[in-house]
Design a protein around this motif. Structure first.
Motif, PDB file in Angstrom:
ATOM      1  N   HIS A  15      23.282  26.008 -14.441  1.00 31.10           N
ATOM      2  CA  HIS A  15      23.395  24.555 -14.335  1.00 31.10           C
ATOM      3  C   HIS A  15      22.190  23.917 -15.000  1.00 31.10           C
ATOM      4  O   HIS A  15      21.056  24.305 -14.721  1.00 31.10           O
ATOM      5  N   GLN A  16      22.438  22.960 -15.867  1.00 36.69           N
ATOM      6  CA  GLN A  16      21.370  22.151 -16.448  1.00 36.69           C
ATOM      7  C   GLN A  16      21.372  20.824 -15.709  1.00 36.69           C
ATOM      8  O   GLN A  16      22.359  20.094 -15.733  1.00 36.69           O
ATOM      9  N   VAL A  17      20.257  20.532 -15.063  1.00 35.22           N
ATOM     10  CA  VAL A  17      20.174  19.372 -14.175  1.00 35.22           C
ATOM     11  C   VAL A  17      19.280  18.311 -14.799  1.00 35.22           C
ATOM     12  O   VAL A  17      18.180  18.609 -15.276  1.00 35.22           O
ATOM     13  N   ARG A  18      19.762  17.078 -14.757  1.00 40.56           N
ATOM     14  CA  ARG A  18      18.934  15.976 -15.236  1.00 40.56           C
ATOM     15  C   ARG A  18      17.683  15.880 -14.356  1.00 40.56           C
ATOM     16  O   ARG A  18      17.767  15.985 -13.138  1.00 40.56           O
ATOM     17  N   PRO A  19      16.501  15.685 -14.968  1.00 39.59           N
ATOM     18  CA  PRO A  19      15.243  15.699 -14.211  1.00 39.59           C
ATOM     19  C   PRO A  19      15.226  14.763 -13.003  1.00 39.59           C
ATOM     20  O   PRO A  19      14.694  15.107 -11.950  1.00 39.59           O
ATOM     21  N   SER A  20      15.820  13.600 -13.132  1.00 37.10           N
ATOM     22  CA  SER A  20      15.788  12.649 -12.022  1.00 37.10           C
ATOM     23  C   SER A  20      16.649  13.094 -10.840  1.00 37.10           C
ATOM     24  O   SER A  20      16.516  12.562  -9.743  1.00 37.10           O
ATOM     25  N   HIS A  21      17.516  14.078 -11.058  1.00 37.64           N
ATOM     26  CA  HIS A  21      18.430  14.534 -10.007  1.00 37.64           C
ATOM     27  C   HIS A  21      18.042  15.876  -9.388  1.00 37.64           C
ATOM     28  O   HIS A  21      18.780  16.407  -8.557  1.00 37.64           O
ATOM     29  N   VAL A  22      16.906  16.445  -9.787  1.00 32.02           N
ATOM     30  CA  VAL A  22      16.519  17.776  -9.299  1.00 32.02           C
ATOM     31  C   VAL A  22      16.416  17.848  -7.771  1.00 32.02           C
ATOM     32  O   VAL A  22      16.941  18.780  -7.171  1.00 32.02           O
ATOM     33  N   PRO A  23      15.788  16.886  -7.086  1.00 28.16           N
ATOM     34  CA  PRO A  23      15.720  17.000  -5.616  1.00 28.16           C
ATOM     35  C   PRO A  23      17.102  17.035  -4.957  1.00 28.16           C
ATOM     36  O   PRO A  23      17.340  17.825  -4.044  1.00 28.16           O
ATOM     37  N   HIS A  24      18.032  16.193  -5.439  1.00 26.34           N
ATOM     38  CA  HIS A  24      19.397  16.197  -4.897  1.00 26.34           C
ATOM     39  C   HIS A  24      20.085  17.531  -5.191  1.00 26.34           C
ATOM     40  O   HIS A  24      20.792  18.075  -4.341  1.00 26.34           O
ATOM     41  N   TYR A  25      19.855  18.034  -6.410  1.00 27.92           N
ATOM     42  CA  TYR A  25      20.469  19.309  -6.775  1.00 27.92           C
ATOM     43  C   TYR A  25      19.949  20.441  -5.890  1.00 27.92           C
ATOM     44  O   TYR A  25      20.713  21.289  -5.438  1.00 27.92           O
ATOM     45  N   GLU A  26      18.646  20.475  -5.650  1.00 29.83           N
ATOM     46  CA  GLU A  26      18.069  21.544  -4.829  1.00 29.83           C
ATOM     47  C   GLU A  26      18.618  21.524  -3.401  1.00 29.83           C
ATOM     48  O   GLU A  26      18.865  22.569  -2.809  1.00 29.83           O
ATOM     49  N   ALA A  27      18.829  20.332  -2.854  1.00 25.75           N
ATOM     50  CA  ALA A  27      19.436  20.228  -1.519  1.00 25.75           C
ATOM     51  C   ALA A  27      20.877  20.757  -1.560  1.00 25.75           C
ATOM     52  O   ALA A  27      21.306  21.499  -0.672  1.00 25.75           O
ATOM     53  N   TRP A  28      21.606  20.389  -2.609  1.00 28.50           N
ATOM     54  CA  TRP A  28      22.978  20.880  -2.781  1.00 28.50           C
ATOM     55  C   TRP A  28      22.978  22.399  -2.943  1.00 28.50           C
ATOM     56  O   TRP A  28      23.818  23.087  -2.378  1.00 28.50           O
ATOM     57  N   LEU A  29      22.022  22.920  -3.708  1.00 29.00           N
ATOM     58  CA  LEU A  29      21.940  24.363  -3.962  1.00 29.00           C
ATOM     59  C   LEU A  29      21.750  25.138  -2.654  1.00 29.00           C
ATOM     60  O   LEU A  29      22.381  26.178  -2.453  1.00 29.00           O
ATOM     61  N   ARG A  30      20.913  24.627  -1.773  1.00 25.84           N
ATOM     62  CA  ARG A  30      20.727  25.296  -0.478  1.00 25.84           C
ATOM     63  C   ARG A  30      22.050  25.345   0.294  1.00 25.84           C
ATOM     64  O   ARG A  30      22.372  26.355   0.921  1.00 25.84           O
ATOM     65  N   ARG A  31      22.835  24.267   0.229  1.00 20.06           N
ATOM     66  CA  ARG A  31      24.122  24.241   0.940  1.00 20.06           C
ATOM     67  C   ARG A  31      25.113  25.233   0.350  1.00 20.06           C
ATOM     68  O   ARG A  31      25.795  25.953   1.084  1.00 20.06           O
ATOM     69  N   ILE A  32      25.214  25.291  -0.986  1.00 24.15           N
ATOM     70  CA  ILE A  32      26.207  26.191  -1.587  1.00 24.15           C
ATOM     71  C   ILE A  32      25.800  27.654  -1.397  1.00 24.15           C
ATOM     72  O   ILE A  32      26.648  28.516  -1.210  1.00 24.15           O
ATOM     73  N   ILE A  33      24.504  27.939  -1.397  1.00 21.03           N
ATOM     74  CA  ILE A  33      24.047  29.317  -1.149  1.00 21.03           C
ATOM     75  C   ILE A  33      24.415  29.737   0.271  1.00 21.03           C
ATOM     76  O   ILE A  33      24.903  30.847   0.491  1.00 21.03           O
ATOM     77  N   ALA A  34      24.200  28.830   1.230  1.00 14.01           N
ATOM     78  CA  ALA A  34      24.558  29.141   2.620  1.00 14.01           C
ATOM     79  C   ALA A  34      26.062  29.342   2.760  1.00 14.01           C
ATOM     80  O   ALA A  34      26.522  30.260   3.461  1.00 14.01           O
ATOM     81  N   THR A  35      26.849  28.521   2.076  1.00 14.87           N
ATOM     82  CA  THR A  35      28.313  28.640   2.137  1.00 14.87           C
ATOM     83  C   THR A  35      28.764  29.959   1.513  1.00 14.87           C
ATOM     84  O   THR A  35      29.600  30.676   2.084  1.00 14.87           O
ATOM     85  N   ALA A  36      28.221  30.302   0.352  1.00 11.57           N
ATOM     86  CA  ALA A  36      28.606  31.545  -0.333  1.00 11.57           C
ATOM     87  C   ALA A  36      28.236  32.759   0.504  1.00 11.57           C
ATOM     88  O   ALA A  36      28.968  33.757   0.519  1.00 11.57           O
ATOM     89  N   SER A  37      27.125  32.690   1.208  1.00 11.89           N
ATOM     90  CA  SER A  37      26.686  33.851   1.995  1.00 11.89           C
ATOM     91  C   SER A  37      27.652  34.176   3.131  1.00 11.89           C
ATOM     92  O   SER A  37      27.632  35.286   3.658  1.00 11.89           O
ATOM     93  N   GLN A  38      28.501  33.232   3.517  1.00 11.87           N
ATOM     94  CA  GLN A  38      29.486  33.452   4.572  1.00 11.87           C
ATOM     95  C   GLN A  38      30.762  34.122   4.050  1.00 11.87           C
ATOM     96  O   GLN A  38      31.611  34.531   4.845  1.00 11.87           O
ATOM     97  N   CYS A  39      30.898  34.235   2.735  1.00 11.28           N
ATOM     98  CA  CYS A  39      32.126  34.791   2.144  1.00 11.28           C
ATOM     99  C   CYS A  39      32.159  36.301   2.268  1.00 11.28           C
ATOM    100  O   CYS A  39      31.122  36.965   2.109  1.00 11.28           O
ATOM    101  N   PRO A  40      33.342  36.869   2.501  1.00 18.44           N
ATOM    102  CA  PRO A  40      33.477  38.325   2.553  1.00 18.44           C
ATOM    103  C   PRO A  40      33.038  38.961   1.231  1.00 18.44           C
ATOM    104  O   PRO A  40      33.376  38.457   0.157  1.00 18.44           O
ATOM    105  N   GLY A  41      32.266  40.018   1.315  1.00 24.39           N
ATOM    106  CA  GLY A  41      31.830  40.749   0.130  1.00 24.39           C
ATOM    107  C   GLY A  41      30.565  40.218  -0.515  1.00 24.39           C
ATOM    108  O   GLY A  41      30.054  40.811  -1.469  1.00 24.39           O
ATOM    109  N   HIS A  42      30.037  39.092  -0.018  1.00 25.94           N
ATOM    110  CA  HIS A  42      28.815  38.526  -0.596  1.00 25.94           C
ATOM    111  C   HIS A  42      27.639  39.456  -0.300  1.00 25.94           C
ATOM    112  O   HIS A  42      27.410  39.834   0.838  1.00 25.94           O
TER     113      HIS A  42
END
Length: 192
Positions: A15-42
């Motif tokens: 993902h290429q993130v616009r500099p002004s959006h990095v803090p929002h992206y990092e918060a989103w990234l933590r959520r998607i990592i947590a969601t993916a970790s719940q998937c079978p086979g992760h």
């Protein structure tokens, strides 16, 4: 169990993130990592962040136990919703690559292409020309005092070694910083 199921599968997400959006992206990234970790086979995730002048690049390497489990994650409704949420923050969309093995190699932060060779040659010429004219003159007094050092081979070794060391350790780093904008032009299309 087939060979494909027995071997770890790697999903690489860039993902290429616009500099002004990095803090929002990092918060989103933590959520998607947590969601993916719940998937079978992760089996885990690694995130590599690199910063270029106009963009922050995030490379996420997710490992799954099988290709089918990876496909289930990619096609899941949870992932679709999370990607739809993050799309406005990205410059180049959601870039995916699947590797059917445990290892993954990628280029870190300087993933940008090197400058054209003619530009490299111009900067190198601008650095070496003055040194090739000045360094022999600076060594001349020592060569006159020590005649054997002023011989053809010893003097050329000393002069060449001096020029190479000055170019590599002192002047070329300064020149590449000075000419950076010319060597690596970037189009700053995002001023927001």
């Amino acid at each position: 169990m087939s060979e494909t199921q027995a071997e770890t599968v790697t999903l690489v997400v860039r993902h290429q993130v616009r500099p002004s959006h990095v803090p929002h992206y990092e918060a989103w990234l933590r959520r998607i990592i947590a969601t993916a970790s719940q998937c079978p086979g992760h089996l885990g995730v690694d995130v590599v962040r690199s910063r270029q002048p106009c963009v922050a690049q995030f490379t996420c390497v997710l490992r799954f136990a099988s290709l089918q489990q990876l496909q289930n994650w990619i096609e899941s409704e949870q992932r679709r919703q999370l990607i739809a949420e993050v799309e406005p923050l990205l410059r180049a969309g959601d870039q995916l690559e699947i590797a059917e093995n445990k290892e993954f190699w990628f280029m870190p932060e300087s993933a940008q292409a090197p400058p054209p060779r003619w530009k490299q040659a111009c900067v190198t010429f601008l650095v070496i020309l003055p040194l090739s004219l000045l360094v022999p003159l600076l060594w001349q007094p020592l060569f006159q005092r020590i005649p054997w050092l002023g011989g053809y081979l010893p003097s050329n070794v000393v002069i060449t070694l001096s020029i190479v060391l000055l170019v590599v350790y002192l002047f070329m780093p300064m020149a590449t910083r000075l000419f950076d904008a010319w060597l690596n032009p970037t189009v700053d299309e995002d001023r927001s």
